[in-house]
Design a protein around this motif. Structure first.
Motif, PDB file in Angstrom:
ATOM      1  N   GLU A  35      51.859  38.757  42.943  1.00 46.20           N
ATOM      2  CA  GLU A  35      50.908  37.660  43.014  1.00 46.20           C
ATOM      3  C   GLU A  35      51.641  36.322  42.984  1.00 46.20           C
ATOM      4  O   GLU A  35      52.583  36.142  42.222  1.00 46.20           O
ATOM      5  CB  GLU A  35      49.923  37.733  41.847  1.00 46.20           C
ATOM      6  N   PRO A  37      52.540  32.509  42.064  1.00 46.82           N
ATOM      7  CA  PRO A  37      52.286  31.735  40.836  1.00 46.82           C
ATOM      8  C   PRO A  37      51.190  30.711  41.051  1.00 46.82           C
ATOM      9  O   PRO A  37      50.972  30.229  42.167  1.00 46.82           O
ATOM     10  CB  PRO A  37      53.639  31.056  40.566  1.00 46.82           C
ATOM     11  N   ILE A  38      50.487  30.376  39.987  1.00 45.32           N
ATOM     12  CA  ILE A  38      49.424  29.375  40.057  1.00 45.32           C
ATOM     13  C   ILE A  38      50.043  27.996  40.283  1.00 45.32           C
ATOM     14  O   ILE A  38      50.922  27.573  39.539  1.00 45.32           O
ATOM     15  CB  ILE A  38      48.576  29.390  38.782  1.00 45.32           C
ATOM     16  N   TRP A  39      49.573  27.303  41.323  1.00 42.47           N
ATOM     17  CA  TRP A  39      50.128  25.985  41.636  1.00 42.47           C
ATOM     18  C   TRP A  39      49.612  24.950  40.648  1.00 42.47           C
ATOM     19  O   TRP A  39      48.444  24.949  40.272  1.00 42.47           O
ATOM     20  CB  TRP A  39      49.739  25.576  43.049  1.00 42.47           C
ATOM     21  N   GLU A  40      50.489  24.078  40.232  1.00 42.35           N
ATOM     22  CA  GLU A  40      50.120  23.007  39.316  1.00 42.35           C
ATOM     23  C   GLU A  40      50.983  21.794  39.623  1.00 42.35           C
ATOM     24  O   GLU A  40      52.199  21.930  39.804  1.00 42.35           O
ATOM     25  CB  GLU A  40      50.315  23.445  37.857  1.00 42.35           C
TER      26      GLU A  40
END
Length: 213
Positions: A35, A37-40
């Motif tokens: 998956e 990574p969550i973008w921030e």
């Protein structure tokens, strides 16, 4: 016409056992590893510079923020960043939100650091006022009190505001978001919405979803 047929070496397992793939076994780490990574964005975290308690002595829209009247940038790109979220400090809206400023994103849309700090502070103030029965958005029809008789007449005469205010902190925050979106964000191709964190009716907090339109 003869055909060459492959014959396995003596002692080899049957072909059916060689050609079949190994049986599938669920692996919890397999999905997590693939998956993305969550973008921030790269935030400037200013939360520590504020005590987290909204200052109810200041009204969110009185006076109006500067960005309500300043012109938008001449060229603002649409959909120039993925949505990001600003989490609440606690599970109560009155506790406010973390003061996180993604300068490289919002400056291009004409939202300065003071504008963004004012916005996040106003959200907490609006929720705090709603708990006290006061409204920062609408419901401010003055109700003239009748002159009282007796020794307290000079103290109770005047104008009372929001005597019938019943909006919840969540409703009040959403109303304030509507004003900010219409007056400052949407003409700069931005939108901010309030979301609840949690599933199955179990609320663990709130977050502000910031989108580029």
């Amino acid at each position: 016409m003869s055909q060459n047929v492959y014959e396995p070496p003596p002692g080899s397992p049957p072909p059916s056992l060689v050609d079949l793939p190994p049986p599938y076994t669920p692996n919890a780490t397999r999905g997590a590893a693939t998956e993305p990574p969550i973008w921030e964005p790269n935030f400037i975290d200013l939360t520590s510079q504020f005590d987290g308690a909204p200052d109810t002595h200041r009204k969110p829209l009185d006076p109006p923020p500067d960005c309500f009247s300043t012109p938008s940038p001449l060229r603002v790109k649409a959909h120039d960043f993925p949505p990001f979220r600003i989490p609440s400090i606690s599970d109560k809206l009155a506790g406010g939100f973390r003061i996180l400023y993604p300068s490289h994103l919002l400056e291009k849309h004409g939202i300065s650091q003071p504008d963004w700090i004012r916005f996040l502070e106003d959200i907490g103030i609006a929720a705090r006022l709603a708990i006290e029965g006061l409204s920062a958005v609408g419901s401010r029809t003055p109700v003239t009190s009748l002159p009282a008789r007796g020794i307290f007449s000079s103290r109770v005469m005047g104008v009372a505001y929001d005597s019938h205010f019943t909006r919840s902190p969540k409703d009040e925050v959403q109303a304030l978001l509507g004003v900010w979106n219409q007056s400052a964000f949407e003409r700069r191709k931005l939108r901010v919405t309030l979301q609840t964190i949690g599933e199955g009716g179990t609320r663990s907090g709130y977050e502000l979803l910031v989108e580029s339109l």
